[in-house]
Structure formats: C-alpha cells, structure tokens
Design an enzyme around this catalytic site. Structure first.
Site, PDB file in Angstrom:
ATOM      1  N   ASN A  10       1.182  -1.083  -0.390  1.00  0.00           N
ATOM      2  CA  ASN A  10       0.140   0.332  -0.198  1.00  0.00           C
ATOM      3  C   ASN A  10       0.922   1.309  -0.151  1.00  0.00           C
ATOM      4  OD1 ASN A  10      -1.736   2.244   0.618  1.00  0.00           O
ATOM      5  ND2 ASN A  10      -2.425   1.407   2.583  1.00  0.00           N
ATOM      6  N   LYS A  12      -0.410   4.082  -0.084  1.00  0.00           N
ATOM      7  CA  LYS A  12      -0.874   5.227   0.032  1.00  0.00           C
ATOM      8  C   LYS A  12      -1.047   6.287  -0.638  1.00  0.00           C
ATOM      9  CE  LYS A  12       0.124   3.408   4.465  1.00  0.00           C
ATOM     10  NZ  LYS A  12      -0.214   4.091   6.082  1.00  0.00           N
ATOM     11  N   HIS A  96      -9.576   1.260   4.860  1.00  0.00           N
ATOM     12  CA  HIS A  96      -8.497   1.802   5.342  1.00  0.00           C
ATOM     13  C   HIS A  96      -8.507   2.553   6.207  1.00  0.00           C
ATOM     14  CE1 HIS A  96      -4.188   2.595   5.930  1.00  0.00           C
ATOM     15  NE2 HIS A  96      -4.235   1.616   5.883  1.00  0.00           N
ATOM     16  N   GLU A  98      -6.953   5.029   7.574  1.00  0.00           N
ATOM     17  CA  GLU A  98      -6.946   6.247   7.312  1.00  0.00           C
ATOM     18  C   GLU A  98      -8.542   6.994   6.588  1.00  0.00           C
ATOM     19  OE1 GLU A  98      -3.638   5.738   5.556  1.00  0.00           O
ATOM     20  OE2 GLU A  98      -2.246   5.331   7.222  1.00  0.00           O
ATOM     21  N   GLU A 167      -5.446  -4.934  10.483  1.00  0.00           N
ATOM     22  CA  GLU A 167      -4.717  -4.206  10.488  1.00  0.00           C
ATOM     23  C   GLU A 167      -4.989  -2.685  11.756  1.00  0.00           C
ATOM     24  OE1 GLU A 167      -2.702  -2.441   6.798  1.00  0.00           O
ATOM     25  OE2 GLU A 167      -4.537  -1.431   6.961  1.00  0.00           O
ATOM     26  N   GLY A 173       1.863   2.624  10.958  1.00  0.00           N
ATOM     27  CA  GLY A 173       2.813   3.411  10.808  1.00  0.00           C
ATOM     28  C   GLY A 173       3.775   4.039  12.109  1.00  0.00           C
ATOM     29  N   SER A 212       2.962  -2.060  10.574  1.00  0.00           N
ATOM     30  CA  SER A 212       4.764  -1.818  10.567  1.00  0.00           C
ATOM     31  C   SER A 212       5.327  -3.222  10.607  1.00  0.00           C
ATOM     32  CB  SER A 212       4.908  -1.152  12.217  1.00  0.00           C
ATOM     33  OG  SER A 212       3.860  -0.057  12.625  1.00  0.00           O
TER      34      SER A 212
HETATM   35  C1  PEP Z   1      -0.919   0.727   5.707  1.00  0.00           C
HETATM   36  O1  PEP Z   1      -1.361   1.495   6.122  1.00  0.00           O
HETATM   37  O2  PEP Z   1      -1.639   0.101   5.633  1.00  0.00           O
HETATM   38  C2  PEP Z   1       0.161  -0.008   6.709  1.00  0.00           C
HETATM   39  C3  PEP Z   1       0.805  -1.503   7.046  1.00  0.00           C
HETATM   40  O3  PEP Z   1       1.004   0.569   6.972  1.00  0.00           O
HETATM   41  P1  PEP Z   1       2.643   0.295   7.357  1.00  0.00           P
HETATM   42  O4  PEP Z   1       3.076  -0.575   7.059  1.00  0.00           O
HETATM   43  O5  PEP Z   1       3.678   1.471   7.442  1.00  0.00           O
HETATM   44  O6  PEP Z   1       2.287   0.362   9.179  1.00  0.00           O
END
Ligand code: PEP
Length: 254
Positions: A10, A12, A96, A98, A167, A173, A212
């Site tokens: 992803n 983003k 997601h 966000e 998630e 993040g 992460s």
């Molecule tokens: C995400 O935004 O789907 C995600 C998993 O981000 P990160 O790996 O940076 O935590």
C-alpha cells in the site's frame, strides 16, 4: 486447499514513476525467491498505468487504494470500479483506517463499496478492519472487529472475491507491531467469523496482517496459522524491505 500466501503493497500517497521502475525491477530480479506468493501493488491510482507497463510480462497484480461506491456519474475526483479495472487493478483496498478516520468512510459507505467491487468481474475486495489503542486497552478488540465485519459483509453471500486485512490502528505507521501471538488471536477470531458466515468457503479466505510489518518481523508473523501474508505500508516503498517481506511469505507454502 492451501491458501496462497499474499503480500500487498500500500503505497498510500507516496511513490513516483521512478520508484515504479526501481520496484518493478527489484521484484522481477527476485521473483524466483517467492514463486508461490501472490504479490499485489496498490500505488496511487495515477501510477496504475505506469505499473501496468512496467510489469506487463511479470506475475505482479495491481490494486487500488479505494473506490467510489457508485458505478459512474457526478462524483468529482472519484474513481469507479470499472475505471480502476480498466487501468489494470484487480484488487481494491476498502475501509483502510486512514479512510475511516479522515475521509468519511462510514460503515454503510464501506458496505456499498464492497458491493461495487464484488459486482465487478475479476476484482477482489481487501477489507481492512482493526481496533484503536483505546479499544484494545478496554478489551474491545474482538467486538470492534466483529462489528466491522458484520457492517461491511452483512449483505454479502459469497466470499471468493474477498480478502480481509487485520490492521490494528495503533500499529499502522507507528513501528509498534502486534506480536505474532496478538495478531494470530485476532486472525483466528476473524477466521471463525468467516466460517460461521460463509461455511467451509470461509476457510479459504486469506487474512492478512498489516501494521509496521518489516523485513525483520515478517517471518515470525507469517509463521502463524491464520496469517496468510501482509498488507505493507512504509516498508513497501523500499525495494530491499519489500522483496524480503515477499520472500518471508514464501515459507508459508513449504
Ligand atoms: C497500512 O497503512 O496499511 C500499513 C500497514 O502501514 P505500515 O506498514 O506503514 O504500518
């Protein structure tokens, strides 16, 4: 049937054409290290075409990060599912955190997006679910995730075009990954929810962990029974990290 390991990048609102070339080359060079893994890249929608050209001869799938809940019409700035399919996407991330937090993705809106994606041939919906730090502290994780699944999938009858991404918001993040045991516990609960809803077909749905994931923690996460791969944010922007994560997912098929 064994579930095929799946790793989704992803990007983003990151990346550019140069990174498309670099990443596509790295994935091509190392593809033999993870032959059993399905790799999907979700760039910003305007980079789908560049990705399509870069990986024309490769086994790399493309995805979008969101879709509009309508099929067409006066929705300035939005993309329909059929437009995304035409641009090469065969996966769409939905719900997601966000988008849930900042871009108005309410539960009914996410459910409407799920039906758009499932109505499109050859398109897979990747439904993201997960709890906040506060909800985890209050031991509401299972209830929150179950409610998100019910809201998005309540009206859905079949699960062949479905992937779930767990998630936890506190891990996205932040560098604070869920431990493999913490993640597995929620994945097992999601698996149970899916089999109650869809019967034995629910056992075939892939459940990804996101939050992460990095080269150094991917293998331990992917060793868990119900973690079929990862949804990768930050680490999907660095070729060496992303390739290492795809390689870690290969161990699930042995
Ligand atoms: C995400 O935004 O789907 C995600 C998993 O981000 P990160 O790996 O940076 O935590």
């Amino acid at each position: 049937m064994q579930r095929q390991p799946l790793v989704i990048a992803n990007w983003k609102m990151n990346g550019d054409r140069k990174l498309v070339t670099t990443m596509a080359e790295a994935l091509r060079e190392h593809a033999a290290d993870y032959p059993a893994v399905q790799v999907v890249v979700c760039p910003p929608a305007v980079l789908l075409e560049a990705w399509q050209q870069a990986v024309f001869y490769d086994q790399i799938y493309l995805g979008a990060q969101d879709v509009n809940e309508h099929s067409h019409g006066a929705h300035t700035g939005e993309h329909s599912c059929s437009l995304l399919a035409e641009a090469g996407a065969s996966f769409v991330l939905l719900g997601h955190s966000e988008r849930r937090q900042w871009y108005g993705d309410s539960e009914p809106r996410i459910a409407a997006k799920v039906s758009q994606v499932l109505a499109q041939d050859n398109m897979t919906a990747v439904l993201c679910v997960g709890e906040s730090a506060e909800q985890r502290q209050q031991q509401q994780t299972f209830a929150v995730v179950a409610a998100q699944l019910a809201a998005a999938l309540g009206q859905v009858a079949r699960c062949e075009q479905l992937v779930i991404a767990y998630e936890p918001i506190w891990a996205i993040g932040t560098g604070a990954t869920a431990s493999p045991e913490q993640a597995q516990e929620v994945h097992a609960m999601i698996r149970q929810w899916l089999t109650e809803k869809f019967g034995s077909a629910g056992r075939e749905v892939r459940i990804l962990y996101g939050g992460s994931v990095k080269a150094d923690n991917a293998a331990a996460l992917f060793a868990q029974t119900d973690i079929d791969g990862g949804l990768i944010g930050g680490a999907s922007l660095a070729a060496d990290q992303f390739v290492a994560i795809c390689t870690a997912a290969q161990t699930r098929s042995s």
